[in-house]
Each structure stands twice: as C-alpha cells, then as structure tokens.
Design an enzyme around this catalytic site. Sequence first.
Site, PDB file in Angstrom:
ATOM      1  N   GLU A 165       5.577  -3.329   0.949  1.00 52.97           N
ATOM      2  CA  GLU A 165       5.610  -3.090  -0.504  1.00 52.97           C
ATOM      3  C   GLU A 165       4.904  -1.753  -0.724  1.00 52.97           C
ATOM      4  O   GLU A 165       3.678  -1.681  -0.704  1.00 52.97           O
ATOM      5  CB  GLU A 165       4.879  -4.225  -1.240  1.00 52.97           C
ATOM      6  CG  GLU A 165       5.568  -5.571  -1.140  1.00 52.97           C
ATOM      7  CD  GLU A 165       6.759  -5.707  -2.088  1.00 52.97           C
ATOM      8  OE1 GLU A 165       6.824  -4.965  -3.087  1.00 52.97           O
ATOM      9  OE2 GLU A 165       7.629  -6.551  -1.818  1.00 52.97           O
TER      10      GLU A 165
ATOM     11  N   CYS B 212       1.692   0.668  -9.103  1.00 54.59           N
ATOM     12  CA  CYS B 212       2.751   1.188  -8.219  1.00 54.59           C
ATOM     13  C   CYS B 212       4.061   1.392  -8.963  1.00 54.59           C
ATOM     14  O   CYS B 212       4.825   2.288  -8.619  1.00 54.59           O
ATOM     15  CB  CYS B 212       2.954   0.246  -7.044  1.00 54.59           C
ATOM     16  SG  CYS B 212       3.319  -1.437  -7.551  1.00 54.59           S
TER      17      CYS B 212
ATOM     18  N   GLY C  35       0.828  -1.205   0.000  1.00 60.55           N
ATOM     19  CA  GLY C  35       0.000   0.000   0.000  1.00 60.55           C
ATOM     20  C   GLY C  35       0.862   1.254   0.000  1.00 60.55           C
ATOM     21  O   GLY C  35       2.013   1.226  -0.434  1.00 60.55           O
ATOM     22  N   SER C  36       0.296   2.320   0.534  1.00 59.68           N
ATOM     23  CA  SER C  36       0.966   3.623   0.431  1.00 59.68           C
ATOM     24  C   SER C  36       2.067   3.779   1.485  1.00 59.68           C
ATOM     25  O   SER C  36       2.086   3.070   2.504  1.00 59.68           O
ATOM     26  CB  SER C  36      -0.075   4.722   0.606  1.00 59.68           C
ATOM     27  OG  SER C  36      -0.686   4.567   1.861  1.00 59.68           O
TER      28      SER C  36
ATOM     29  N   GLU D 145       3.453  10.799  -5.132  1.00 59.45           N
ATOM     30  CA  GLU D 145       3.221   9.802  -6.177  1.00 59.45           C
ATOM     31  C   GLU D 145       1.886  10.126  -6.875  1.00 59.45           C
ATOM     32  O   GLU D 145       0.898  10.432  -6.219  1.00 59.45           O
ATOM     33  CB  GLU D 145       3.129   8.425  -5.504  1.00 59.45           C
ATOM     34  CG  GLU D 145       2.863   7.293  -6.445  1.00 59.45           C
ATOM     35  CD  GLU D 145       2.635   5.963  -5.682  1.00 59.45           C
ATOM     36  OE1 GLU D 145       2.684   5.938  -4.442  1.00 59.45           O
ATOM     37  OE2 GLU D 145       2.405   4.964  -6.366  1.00 59.45           O
TER      38      GLU D 145
HETATM   39  P1  NAD Z   1      -3.459   2.313   1.202  1.00 58.63           P
HETATM   40  O1  NAD Z   1      -2.164   2.390   1.937  1.00 58.63           O
HETATM   41  O2  NAD Z   1      -4.400   3.437   1.336  1.00 58.63           O
HETATM   42  O3  NAD Z   1      -4.286   0.993   1.629  1.00 58.63           O
HETATM   43  C1  NAD Z   1      -3.719  -0.310   1.613  1.00 58.63           C
HETATM   44  C2  NAD Z   1      -4.408  -1.147   2.669  1.00 58.63           C
HETATM   45  O4  NAD Z   1      -4.165  -0.561   3.954  1.00 58.63           O
HETATM   46  C3  NAD Z   1      -5.928  -1.286   2.528  1.00 58.63           C
HETATM   47  O5  NAD Z   1      -6.294  -2.635   2.760  1.00 58.63           O
HETATM   48  C4  NAD Z   1      -6.478  -0.391   3.620  1.00 58.63           C
HETATM   49  O6  NAD Z   1      -7.653  -0.888   4.209  1.00 58.63           O
HETATM   50  C5  NAD Z   1      -5.383  -0.375   4.675  1.00 58.63           C
HETATM   51  N1  NAD Z   1      -5.327   0.913   5.392  1.00 58.63           N
HETATM   52  C6  NAD Z   1      -5.602   2.148   4.884  1.00 58.63           C
HETATM   53  N2  NAD Z   1      -5.443   3.093   5.835  1.00 58.63           N
HETATM   54  C7  NAD Z   1      -5.048   2.435   6.944  1.00 58.63           C
HETATM   55  C8  NAD Z   1      -4.733   2.864   8.284  1.00 58.63           C
HETATM   56  N3  NAD Z   1      -4.781   4.153   8.644  1.00 58.63           N
HETATM   57  N4  NAD Z   1      -4.360   1.925   9.183  1.00 58.63           N
HETATM   58  C9  NAD Z   1      -4.301   0.630   8.833  1.00 58.63           C
HETATM   59  N5  NAD Z   1      -4.605   0.178   7.593  1.00 58.63           N
HETATM   60  C10 NAD Z   1      -4.969   1.052   6.662  1.00 58.63           C
HETATM   61  O7  NAD Z   1      -3.044   2.048  -0.309  1.00 58.63           O
HETATM   62  P2  NAD Z   1      -3.984   1.896  -1.557  1.00 58.63           P
HETATM   63  O8  NAD Z   1      -4.624   3.221  -1.842  1.00 58.63           O
HETATM   64  O9  NAD Z   1      -4.851   0.709  -1.433  1.00 58.63           O
HETATM   65  O10 NAD Z   1      -2.904   1.598  -2.692  1.00 58.63           O
HETATM   66  C11 NAD Z   1      -2.180   2.595  -3.316  1.00 58.63           C
HETATM   67  C12 NAD Z   1      -0.747   2.659  -2.812  1.00 58.63           C
HETATM   68  O11 NAD Z   1      -0.196   1.373  -2.766  1.00 58.63           O
HETATM   69  C13 NAD Z   1       0.155   3.439  -3.769  1.00 58.63           C
HETATM   70  O12 NAD Z   1       1.028   4.233  -3.012  1.00 58.63           O
HETATM   71  C14 NAD Z   1       0.927   2.371  -4.498  1.00 58.63           C
HETATM   72  O13 NAD Z   1       2.185   2.764  -4.993  1.00 58.63           O
HETATM   73  C15 NAD Z   1       1.052   1.339  -3.443  1.00 58.63           C
HETATM   74  N6  NAD Z   1       1.228   0.012  -4.024  1.00 58.63           N
HETATM   75  C16 NAD Z   1       2.415  -0.603  -3.916  1.00 58.63           C
HETATM   76  C17 NAD Z   1       2.605  -1.835  -4.506  1.00 58.63           C
HETATM   77  C18 NAD Z   1       3.904  -2.560  -4.408  1.00 58.63           C
HETATM   78  O14 NAD Z   1       3.938  -3.732  -4.779  1.00 58.63           O
HETATM   79  N7  NAD Z   1       4.975  -1.950  -3.959  1.00 58.63           N
HETATM   80  C19 NAD Z   1       1.560  -2.427  -5.205  1.00 58.63           C
HETATM   81  C20 NAD Z   1       0.344  -1.761  -5.283  1.00 58.63           C
HETATM   82  C21 NAD Z   1       0.181  -0.551  -4.690  1.00 58.63           C
END
Ligand code: NAD
Length: 458
Positions: A209, A243, A187-188, A333
């Site tokens: 990741e 990503c 995630g982010s 990003e």
């Molecule tokens: P996100 O970080 O908002 O969410 C990812 C997960 O975390 C979700 O399941 C969400 O429910 C949970 N989450 C969100 N806020 C949270 C909090 N405050 N506390 C605990 N859990 C929480 O990311 P997204 O919007 O789903 O995805 C986009 C981001 O992910 C982009 O920055 C992208 O670059 C990154 N990404 C990275 C990869 C990689 O392989 N490196 C792959 C895909 C996406």
Amino acid sequence: MNIAQIIQKQKDYFKTQRTKNISFRKKSLQNLKSEIQKREADIIDALYKDFKKSEFESYALEIGIILAELDLVIKKINAWSKPKTVLPTLINFPSWSKIYKDPYGSVLVIAPWNYPFQLAFSPLIGAVAAGNTAVLKPSELTPATSRIVSQIIENVFDQNHVCSIEGDVSVSQKLLEQRWDYIFFTGSVGVGKIVAKAAANFLTPTTLELGGKSPCIIDETANLKIAARRVVWGKFINGGQTCIAPDYLLIHKKVKEEFLKNFEQEIENFYGSNPQNSKDFPRIINTRNFNRLKSMLENENILIGGKLDANDLYIAPTLVNDSSLDSKVMKDEIFGPILPVLTYGSEDEIDPIISHYEKPLSFYIFSNNKNFSKKLIELYSFGGGVINDTIVHFANHRLPFGGVGHSGDGAYHGKLSFDTFTHDKSVTKRFNWLDLPVKYAPYDGKLKTVKFLLKYFS
Ligand code: NAD
C-alpha cells in the site's frame, strides 16, 4: 526473545491449528474491540502527543473506522470462512469441487506513521480474521501511539498469536530478513521496493500500500463552492499527511480565480484566520519532514498561506501557483499541507501532465460534465477515485482500497481484508463408483470424445 525466536514460536503456534478455529478468531476480535473501547481516551491523547491530531479526526479516522471494521468482520466471519462449493465439470464427473479459505500462516504487517492506529490495526484485523499469526511493526515516528498499539496487542493476544515489535528501521530490516508466509506493507514507494526485494528472496506474497502524486482535476462546469470545500477537507485533513490526499490541482483557466476565492474562504471557515491556533489542524510529524516540505516551497509563487514555524512544526495550508513539472513540489509526492495549482485551457493539455507521473493512488475529478469525467476515469489507471469529492472512496468497505503499479499492489478493507490474508485452496473430490476410461491411455479413438467434452462440458 529475539526476532527469529518470536517468529519460530508463532510458526509453532500456527501448527497447533488453534488459529483456524472460527470461534477463537471471533473471540480474539471481540476482545480487541473491548480493549480498544477501554483505551479510547489514551489513544486520542497519544495521537495528540505525536502530532496534535484533533479528537475528532482521531476518533473518525482512526478509532471509529477500526471499531466499524471489527463489527463487520465479527458479524461476517462465519460466512466468509466457510468453504465455498463450486460447480464441478462434467469432465471430472462424478465429483465435487470446493474452495477452502486457508490462512497463509505467519504474517508480517509494517505500518506507517500518518494514521498510526488505523493503518496498524486495519490489516491486522484481516490477518487475524483469516486465521493467521501476525507480527506488527508500528511506526517509530509516532512513539506515543505505537506504545498504545503495542499495549493493546499485549493485553488481547497471546504473543505467539499476535505481537507488536517496536523499533526503528533496523528492526524493520531484521524482520524483513525472516521468512514469512505473507507481508503487508503500508508506506512509501522507496521502502515498498525494499520490501518487494526482501519478499522475493522467499517468493513471499505481499500487499504493498504505497503513495504517489494523486491529481485533482477541476473543469469549468464544476460547482466551485462545493469543490473548494471538499478539496480543502481532503487535502488538509491530518495536516495534508494522507496518502490519498489530492497532491496537485489541475484546474481550467476560466474558473481558477473564482475557485481560489472560494478556497481561501473555506480554509478560513475550517481553521479560522490563523490555522496555527486551530485545535483541528495537526502538525508535521517531525523536523525531517518539516524541512523536506519547507524546501518544496523554495522558489515557488505562494498564492495562499505559506507561513512556517519550525519550533511548532507548523506549515499553514498553502497553495502555490503554476509550479513547473521539474520543480521540487511537482517531483515527488508532497505528503503535507501544500497544494500546487496548475492550469489547463483545453482538454489536450491534461494528458501531458497526468502521464508525466506514475499511476497514482487516487484520482479526483470535479465536473458536471458526465462525458468529461467518464472519459478521464476510463482513460487513466489509478488505485481508486472520486467524482465531485476527495478521499471518500476510502470510507466504503465494499470498495477495494489499494494502488496500482508504483502506487501499490493488492487491496483491502472489509471482506477484501479477509481475502487478502486468505489463500483460496482448491480441492476436488472424485467418487469411485464411475471411472470413465476416456482420459486414460491408450488414447486411440478417444480424441473426438475428449474434444466434444471439452467444448460442451468444461
Ligand atoms: P516509510 O516507507 O518511510 O515507512 C513505513 C514503515 O517502513 C515504517 O514502519 C518504517 O519503520 C519502515 N521502514 C522505513 N525505512 C525502511 C527500510 N529502509 N527498510 C525497511 N523498513 C523501513 O513511510 P512513512 O513515512 O511512514 O509513510 C509515508 C508514506 O506512506 C507516503 O508515501 C504515503 O503515501 C504512504 N502511505 C500509503 C498508504 C496507503 O494506504 N497506500 C497509507 C499511508 C501512507
């Protein structure tokens, strides 16, 4: 059952040692493969419902990748999980030494929304193959796909072995309050920091990741036609919500105009004169992200595209010209179909731009000058990169996939997924038929022998 009870049940299940049996793991993965094959049409429908992902991208980048990963793991699991014998040292003579491939125990996998099928199952396969129990938290932003993911898991696994817990951020937060043996988060960067802090409470090992601003550098020797096609592909696949998509272009001034001509042509070749009508171009995931991307375009000089349709969550493939490093579009990003085009005239103008940002997840160079690309590859720290294409390093399971610094920690895919969820447990067995007294006190007169042994026989 509440979250704490589910986890306790999984911990009890792990203690039964069932997950350590290789045939059991293999059978579980075979069952997963058949269930995914059975549900292929439902998965494709769900991805279309969530953000109009095309059938082609849904198969190639979500289902197909997972089936290939399952085939590989099922074929290799016996070899990967065997204890590995290593040479003993003479100082331990007589003995043997082995590395046992030990599962961590109970694992938490948190998945994002952009590849909601693939990025949920890819780490999960590693966790199961390595013999762990696992809880998956799929993304709340892709409800249709997350539902199918959960149904597949329910149909294949005993929930004390693997289960999926859907829900919003509050569910994720509750999961992070629990004690895990391993956490795998995709995630982010912002949420990655929250995960790292939660893991630190119990010193739980993690893989993070994450994302970042991945540059794409095009020099004056590049094949501009091929570069344009490959950047359009890597940038606009999944509607720019990848990503490892190129985040911004840094192109040599001399070739900018010609590159842009090719780029515009390739957008049309891919998606027609109005990409909104193309069945191959997905939508932005939700209104919040649409508005975030829309605000990035304020005050920008649009070179190509720029059409927005809030009702359809549509943003056209868009190029913006010469954005300043302080502008919104160059700050964070982008994660959408917007590509800023920056230029350089001499090589020393590159570093202030690249070094302005944290270590990126990906790094792309288009050049026919071997020295130039070699220099850049060696100079910068980044997760993974490609010369003369974009995002394709992802498709080689022999390459570790992951970031470095702010773009992530740890890597996976193929054997590395198995290794990620495995603790290498070192064991030495000593034999009793010889017990050299040199290591035991009193040490008088033994130092010379020990120095010799350490120098020549360790
Ligand atoms: P996100 O970080 O908002 O969410 C990812 C997960 O975390 C979700 O399941 C969400 O429910 C949970 N989450 C969100 N806020 C949270 C909090 N405050 N506390 C605990 N859990 C929480 O990311 P997204 O919007 O789903 O995805 C986009 C981001 O992910 C982009 O920055 C992208 O670059 C990154 N990404 C990275 C990869 C990689 O392989 N490196 C792959 C895909 C996406």
